[in-house]
Design a protein around this motif. Structure first.
Motif, PDB file in Angstrom:
ATOM      1  N   ASP A 171       0.827  -1.209   0.000  1.00 37.71           N
ATOM      2  CA  ASP A 171       0.000   0.000   0.000  1.00 37.71           C
ATOM      3  C   ASP A 171       0.861   1.259   0.000  1.00 37.71           C
ATOM      4  O   ASP A 171       0.522   2.262  -0.638  1.00 37.71           O
ATOM      5  CB  ASP A 171      -0.932  -0.002   1.207  1.00 37.71           C
ATOM      6  CG  ASP A 171      -2.040  -1.037   1.091  1.00 37.71           C
ATOM      7  OD1 ASP A 171      -2.238  -1.580  -0.014  1.00 37.71           O
ATOM      8  OD2 ASP A 171      -2.706  -1.309   2.107  1.00 37.71           O
ATOM      9  N   ALA A 172       1.988   1.223   0.728  1.00 39.34           N
ATOM     10  CA  ALA A 172       2.873   2.388   0.759  1.00 39.34           C
ATOM     11  C   ALA A 172       3.459   2.671  -0.616  1.00 39.34           C
ATOM     12  O   ALA A 172       3.583   3.835  -1.028  1.00 39.34           O
ATOM     13  CB  ALA A 172       3.989   2.166   1.782  1.00 39.34           C
ATOM     14  N   LEU A 173       3.809   1.628  -1.346  1.00 37.12           N
ATOM     15  CA  LEU A 173       4.347   1.818  -2.686  1.00 37.12           C
ATOM     16  C   LEU A 173       3.271   2.293  -3.660  1.00 37.12           C
ATOM     17  O   LEU A 173       3.503   3.208  -4.466  1.00 37.12           O
ATOM     18  CB  LEU A 173       4.972   0.509  -3.180  1.00 37.12           C
ATOM     19  CG  LEU A 173       6.275   0.121  -2.480  1.00 37.12           C
ATOM     20  CD1 LEU A 173       6.617  -1.341  -2.740  1.00 37.12           C
ATOM     21  CD2 LEU A 173       7.419   1.026  -2.932  1.00 37.12           C
ATOM     22  N   LEU A 174       2.095   1.704  -3.592  1.00 37.26           N
ATOM     23  CA  LEU A 174       1.010   2.136  -4.472  1.00 37.26           C
ATOM     24  C   LEU A 174       0.685   3.600  -4.263  1.00 37.26           C
ATOM     25  O   LEU A 174       0.419   4.342  -5.220  1.00 37.26           O
ATOM     26  CB  LEU A 174      -0.231   1.273  -4.218  1.00 37.26           C
ATOM     27  CG  LEU A 174      -0.132  -0.190  -4.674  1.00 37.26           C
ATOM     28  CD1 LEU A 174      -1.253  -1.014  -4.064  1.00 37.26           C
ATOM     29  CD2 LEU A 174      -0.163  -0.285  -6.202  1.00 37.26           C
ATOM     30  N   ALA A 175       0.706   4.051  -3.007  1.00 34.57           N
ATOM     31  CA  ALA A 175       0.407   5.451  -2.703  1.00 34.57           C
ATOM     32  C   ALA A 175       1.466   6.394  -3.253  1.00 34.57           C
ATOM     33  O   ALA A 175       1.217   7.593  -3.380  1.00 34.57           O
ATOM     34  CB  ALA A 175       0.284   5.646  -1.197  1.00 34.57           C
ATOM     35  N   ARG A 176       2.639   5.858  -3.593  1.00 36.96           N
ATOM     36  CA  ARG A 176       3.730   6.667  -4.149  1.00 36.96           C
ATOM     37  C   ARG A 176       3.846   6.488  -5.659  1.00 36.96           C
ATOM     38  O   ARG A 176       4.869   6.833  -6.249  1.00 36.96           O
ATOM     39  CB  ARG A 176       5.038   6.308  -3.450  1.00 36.96           C
ATOM     40  CG  ARG A 176       5.105   6.834  -2.019  1.00 36.96           C
ATOM     41  CD  ARG A 176       6.143   6.116  -1.176  1.00 36.96           C
ATOM     42  NE  ARG A 176       6.293   6.717   0.140  1.00 36.96           N
ATOM     43  CZ  ARG A 176       5.443   6.540   1.157  1.00 36.96           C
ATOM     44  NH1 ARG A 176       4.369   5.772   0.991  1.00 36.96           N
ATOM     45  NH2 ARG A 176       5.643   7.131   2.318  1.00 36.96           N
ATOM     46  N   VAL A 178       3.827   3.630  -7.456  1.00 35.58           N
ATOM     47  CA  VAL A 178       4.628   2.476  -7.870  1.00 35.58           C
ATOM     48  C   VAL A 178       3.728   1.253  -7.936  1.00 35.58           C
ATOM     49  O   VAL A 178       3.008   0.946  -6.974  1.00 35.58           O
ATOM     50  CB  VAL A 178       5.789   2.233  -6.886  1.00 35.58           C
ATOM     51  CG1 VAL A 178       6.597   1.010  -7.301  1.00 35.58           C
ATOM     52  CG2 VAL A 178       6.688   3.467  -6.795  1.00 35.58           C
ATOM     53  N   ALA A 179       3.759   0.535  -9.053  1.00 36.15           N
ATOM     54  CA  ALA A 179       3.013  -0.710  -9.164  1.00 36.15           C
ATOM     55  C   ALA A 179       3.692  -1.794  -8.334  1.00 36.15           C
ATOM     56  O   ALA A 179       4.897  -1.734  -8.071  1.00 36.15           O
ATOM     57  CB  ALA A 179       2.931  -1.142 -10.631  1.00 36.15           C
ATOM     58  N   VAL A 180       2.911  -2.786  -7.913  1.00 32.72           N
ATOM     59  CA  VAL A 180       3.426  -3.853  -7.051  1.00 32.72           C
ATOM     60  C   VAL A 180       3.020  -5.203  -7.619  1.00 32.72           C
ATOM     61  O   VAL A 180       1.855  -5.420  -7.964  1.00 32.72           O
ATOM     62  CB  VAL A 180       2.893  -3.707  -5.614  1.00 32.72           C
ATOM     63  CG1 VAL A 180       3.359  -4.878  -4.752  1.00 32.72           C
ATOM     64  CG2 VAL A 180       3.345  -2.384  -5.001  1.00 32.72           C
ATOM     65  N   THR A 362      11.480   3.461   3.511  1.00 33.18           N
ATOM     66  CA  THR A 362      11.805   2.418   2.539  1.00 33.18           C
ATOM     67  C   THR A 362      10.984   2.592   1.262  1.00 33.18           C
ATOM     68  O   THR A 362      11.506   2.456   0.154  1.00 33.18           O
ATOM     69  CB  THR A 362      11.568   1.036   3.156  1.00 33.18           C
ATOM     70  OG1 THR A 362      12.406   0.878   4.308  1.00 33.18           O
ATOM     71  CG2 THR A 362      11.862  -0.071   2.161  1.00 33.18           C
ATOM     72  N   ALA A 363       9.694   2.904   1.420  1.00 31.44           N
ATOM     73  CA  ALA A 363       8.855   3.149   0.245  1.00 31.44           C
ATOM     74  C   ALA A 363       9.357   4.366  -0.523  1.00 31.44           C
ATOM     75  O   ALA A 363       9.399   4.352  -1.771  1.00 31.44           O
ATOM     76  CB  ALA A 363       7.401   3.335   0.668  1.00 31.44           C
ATOM     77  N   ASP A 364       9.754   5.425   0.195  1.00 28.65           N
ATOM     78  CA  ASP A 364      10.313   6.608  -0.468  1.00 28.65           C
ATOM     79  C   ASP A 364      11.590   6.244  -1.220  1.00 28.65           C
ATOM     80  O   ASP A 364      11.802   6.687  -2.357  1.00 28.65           O
ATOM     81  CB  ASP A 364      10.633   7.698   0.563  1.00 28.65           C
ATOM     82  CG  ASP A 364       9.395   8.408   1.088  1.00 28.65           C
ATOM     83  OD1 ASP A 364       8.318   8.294   0.466  1.00 28.65           O
ATOM     84  OD2 ASP A 364       9.508   9.087   2.127  1.00 28.65           O
TER      85      ASP A 364
END
Length: 375
Positions: A171-176, A178-180, A362-364
């Motif tokens: 979810d943190a990556l999607l919010a930035r 980035v696909a997962v 880490t997501a950043d």
């Protein structure tokens, strides 16, 4: 037959419940609900059924919400059901049919949740892999390139983990923007009862990435979202626990991967130093004790170091991680001096007790690193 008598040893259930609490919190389980569900357990043999009952309760609530037309509430309860089904599969359960059933139910509930909450998500499956490809919502698409293509992070779970566990990082990556692509490989999650965890894992993840890229670019769209696709030149991997090693091995051999974040990953494993829970789980996931020992002996990040030097690397670890062989930063940064380190002194294994201290950064790091690749 795997030796599982330790499951009924005095004090084992209380210790396991306490150790797993922050992990469950990291997976998105409310700590108070966790306490209510686990309070009646006085033997670990009761753990799978207690977690399964919690999962079924959330599934029933999801179905009632759907009948009222409350799709978001239904989707959220299906997600919680998936998490509880996954927790039910954590133990090296002597009832292998039950273990396979709850892993399949976790996969089913995750599919129901994504159908309601993220209809563009796609299930991918093939030889030795099963996963979910998820794209950012349009409002979060800051990571997309000018052509509307998103960077992609492949999320690799660990020994007893699955693609249903790590909602937080996804979810943190999607919010930035980035696909997962969250993937169960051989011996993991829905595949725990099938192909064995072992040296073929990196090849299975490579096939999963091939499949995910095909899905994301088929017709320039996923789920009818025109122009929404993945940029094959901006791919990273994040691995958690044993997934840290599995992700590193995959990244070391696949030139498409440009960066890797390794969270609580092992540097080396000494079979004789591992606790019975870990050895029993590895035996079940690898197929037999000989295969498990051989797999543990193969784990050596120093041997991968020459292949990892082309990558941007982030090492994330908790200072209170007590799993032998996992606290690896000092050794690995000696082999890979370019690697960046995020050390959380009070963090435990998987840092479920310290989410604000590592997850956003880490997501950043992953989003910023993949953005820089495009420049």
């Amino acid at each position: 037959m795997t030796e599982l008598s330790f499951l009924t040893a005095p004090g084992m259930s209380a210790g396991f419940i306490a150790e797993t609490r922050p992990r469950a919190h990291g997976a998105g389980i409310d700590p108070y609900e966790y306490d209510r569900v686990t309070a009646p357990i006085d033997s670990l043999l009761q753990w799978p059924d207690a977690c399964r009952a919690a999962a079924l309760d959330h599934r029933a609530r999801a179905e009632r919400a759907a009948e009222r037309g409350r799709a978001r509430t239904a989707g959220q309860h299906h997600r919680l059901a998936a998490r509880w089904f996954h927790l039910a599969a954590l133990l090296p359960d002597p009832d292998r049919e039950r273990a396979a059933a709850v892993a399949a139910e976790a996969d089913r509930s995750m599919g129901a949740a994504l159908a309601l909450l993220e209809p563009r998500a796609r299930r991918i499956a093939g030889e030795g892999y099963a996963g979910w490809l998820r794209l950012p919502q349009p409002a979060d698409a800051v990571g997309a390139s000018g052509g509307g293509r998103f960077p992609l992070v492949v999320l690799v779970p660990g020994m007893d983990s699955s693609k249903e566990e790590f909602h937080g990082p996804a979810d943190a990556l999607l919010a930035r923007g980035v696909a997962v692509l969250a993937v169960d490989g051989p011996g993991q999650g829905v595949l725990a009862g099938g192909p064995a965890l072992g040296p073929d894992h990196r090849h299975a993840i490579g096939r999963a990435l091939d499949h995910g890229l095909d899905q994301a670019s088929a017709g320039g769209a996923v789920g009818g979202a025109v122009g929404a696709a993945v940029d094959p030149g901006r791919i990273a991997v994040v691995g958690l626990s044993l997934g840290g090693y599995l992700a590193a091995e995959f990244a070391a051999h696949d030139p498409r991967v440009r960066a890797a974040a390794l969270v609580s990953g092992p540097y080396r494993l000494d079979w004789n130093a591992l606790v019975p829970f870990v050895t029993a789980t590895l035996v079940q996931r690898c197929g037999d004790e000989a295969a498990a020992c051989a797999f543990a002996d193969r784990i050596d990040l120093a041997a991968l170091a020459p292949r990892l030097r082309r990558l941007r690397l982030l090492l994330v670890e908790g200072g209170q991680d007590r799993i032998p062989g996992v606290t690896n930063a000092d050794a690995l940064t000696a082999d890979l001096p370019h690697a960046e380190l995020l050390h959380v002194p009070h963090g435990n294994h998987l840092l479920g007790n310290a989410l604000p201290d590592w997850l956003p950064d880490t997501a950043d790091w992953l989003a910023d690193t993949l953005a820089a690749v495009a420049e």
